[in-house]
Design a protein around this motif. Structure first.
Motif, mmCIF file in Angstrom:
data_model
loop_
_atom_site.group_PDB
_atom_site.id
_atom_site.type_symbol
_atom_site.label_atom_id
_atom_site.label_comp_id
_atom_site.label_asym_id
_atom_site.label_seq_id
_atom_site.Cartn_x
_atom_site.Cartn_y
_atom_site.Cartn_z
ATOM 1 N N LEU A 90 0.785 -1.546 -0.018
ATOM 2 C CA LEU A 90 -0.105 0.265 0.110
ATOM 3 C C LEU A 90 1.127 0.869 -0.244
ATOM 4 C CD1 LEU A 90 -2.821 -0.941 3.114
ATOM 5 C CD2 LEU A 90 -2.981 -1.216 0.304
ATOM 6 N N VAL A 91 0.910 2.265 -0.924
ATOM 7 C CA VAL A 91 1.617 3.730 -1.244
ATOM 8 C C VAL A 91 0.886 3.976 -1.082
ATOM 9 C CG1 VAL A 91 3.447 4.601 -2.248
ATOM 10 C CG2 VAL A 91 3.108 2.344 -2.977
ATOM 11 N N CYS A 92 1.231 5.597 -0.050
ATOM 12 C CA CYS A 92 0.633 6.695 0.511
ATOM 13 C C CYS A 92 0.537 7.732 -0.173
ATOM 14 C CB CYS A 92 0.523 7.299 2.446
ATOM 15 S SG CYS A 92 -0.257 8.776 2.800
ATOM 16 N N ILE A 133 -0.920 -1.021 -4.482
ATOM 17 C CA ILE A 133 -2.441 -0.341 -3.655
ATOM 18 C C ILE A 133 -1.643 1.116 -3.976
ATOM 19 C CG2 ILE A 133 -4.482 -0.209 -3.501
ATOM 20 C CD1 ILE A 133 -4.377 -3.227 -3.285
ATOM 21 N N GLU A 134 -2.386 2.431 -4.672
ATOM 22 C CA GLU A 134 -1.916 4.112 -4.379
ATOM 23 C C GLU A 134 -3.143 3.900 -3.817
ATOM 24 O OE1 GLU A 134 -0.129 4.807 -8.064
ATOM 25 O OE2 GLU A 134 0.635 3.397 -8.027
#
Lengths: 141, 141
Positions: A90-92, A133-134
């Motif tokens: 998961l990429v913020c 997942i951005e």
DNA sequence: TTCCTTGCAAACGATTTGCATTGGA
DNA sequence: TCCAATGCAAATCGTTTGCAAGGAA
């Protein structure tokens, strides 16, 4: 887990020095990939950055850690899949933090099916896949 | 396509200069994301790297191009989705080349379902996803 | 004229390297 | 003893920026 790593290194006649152990300890304690600078802080600025990079290089060559590139010009490292299991990220988009996500086996199978389908339409031999997942993490939301 | 880009820029009062047009032309002609150095070569070393980076920065701010980071922390740029459509990437583990793949709508839907399922198990608000398929390209196989 | 854009060179941050020193088998 | 690992400083690579000159509105 440090035991398996120690064995892997000794099989390859690579020493599991104190500096390398500290890098591993920091990665084991993390819930996502970490950059050299982040590891430097976690370890407590004892180990100079150049040594950290050298440790990471050795651990990468031995297949213990793997680099990951998701955000701007920064390499982040994590334990290889045989140690921490297959997972995704998961990429913020706001703060750039990267967190691991485990995907249920059933879902993972569906994903593998998709990868196979996509690759068969091209001249490409796939070994692995990464789903990034951005979005926005709980802190930035 | 250059027409749509020209409109987007003029709407935002940003000039579509010769240098910016060359960057766009090079990206339109490419089948995957390209780094500043690669674009520099494609364009023929006419435009200095610093100007190229500036063009890329402007085009990114205007939403015409997006950066992508898959290998060695090198930034590679591609046209935004509203221009080239949603797609994924094949990343060669040997030579580092990155190539686009189109995914059939039906398959893409299945992928979106997976993304939604994965994200609901965490405190994360997803907007987008990227599937990177790692393997060996036809040249390196 | 008034901004915006460019080119060049210098500055930057992340990572790598040379070299002399230390440490482990 | 001997080779590998370390620390430090300097070098390198990709990218960014300051500044003066060129160009479009």
């Amino acid at each position: 887990m440090e035991k398996e790593i120690a064995n892997r290194l000794s099989d390859r006649e690579v020493r599991f020095t104190k500096g390398r152990q500290e890098v591993i300890a920091a990665l084991v304690a993390s819930d996502g990939p970490r950059s050299a600078a982040e590891l430097h802080t976690i370890i407590g600025n004892k180990v100079p950055l150049s040594s950290l990079y050298r440790s990471l290089a050795v651990l990468e060559e031995t297949g213990v850690v793997v680099p990951h590139f998701a955000t701007k010009g920064l390499a982040r490292y994590e334990l290889a899949e045989w140690l921490k299991g297959h997972h995704h990220h998961l990429v913020c988009v706001d703060c750039g933090a990267v967190e691991d996500v485990e995907v249920p086996t059933m879902v993972e199978r569906r994903l593998e099916t998709i990868v196979t389908e996509v690759a068969t339409t091209s001249e490409f031999l796939p070994f692995d896949h990464a789903l990034e997942i951005e979005g926005r993490c709980s802190r930035c939301a």
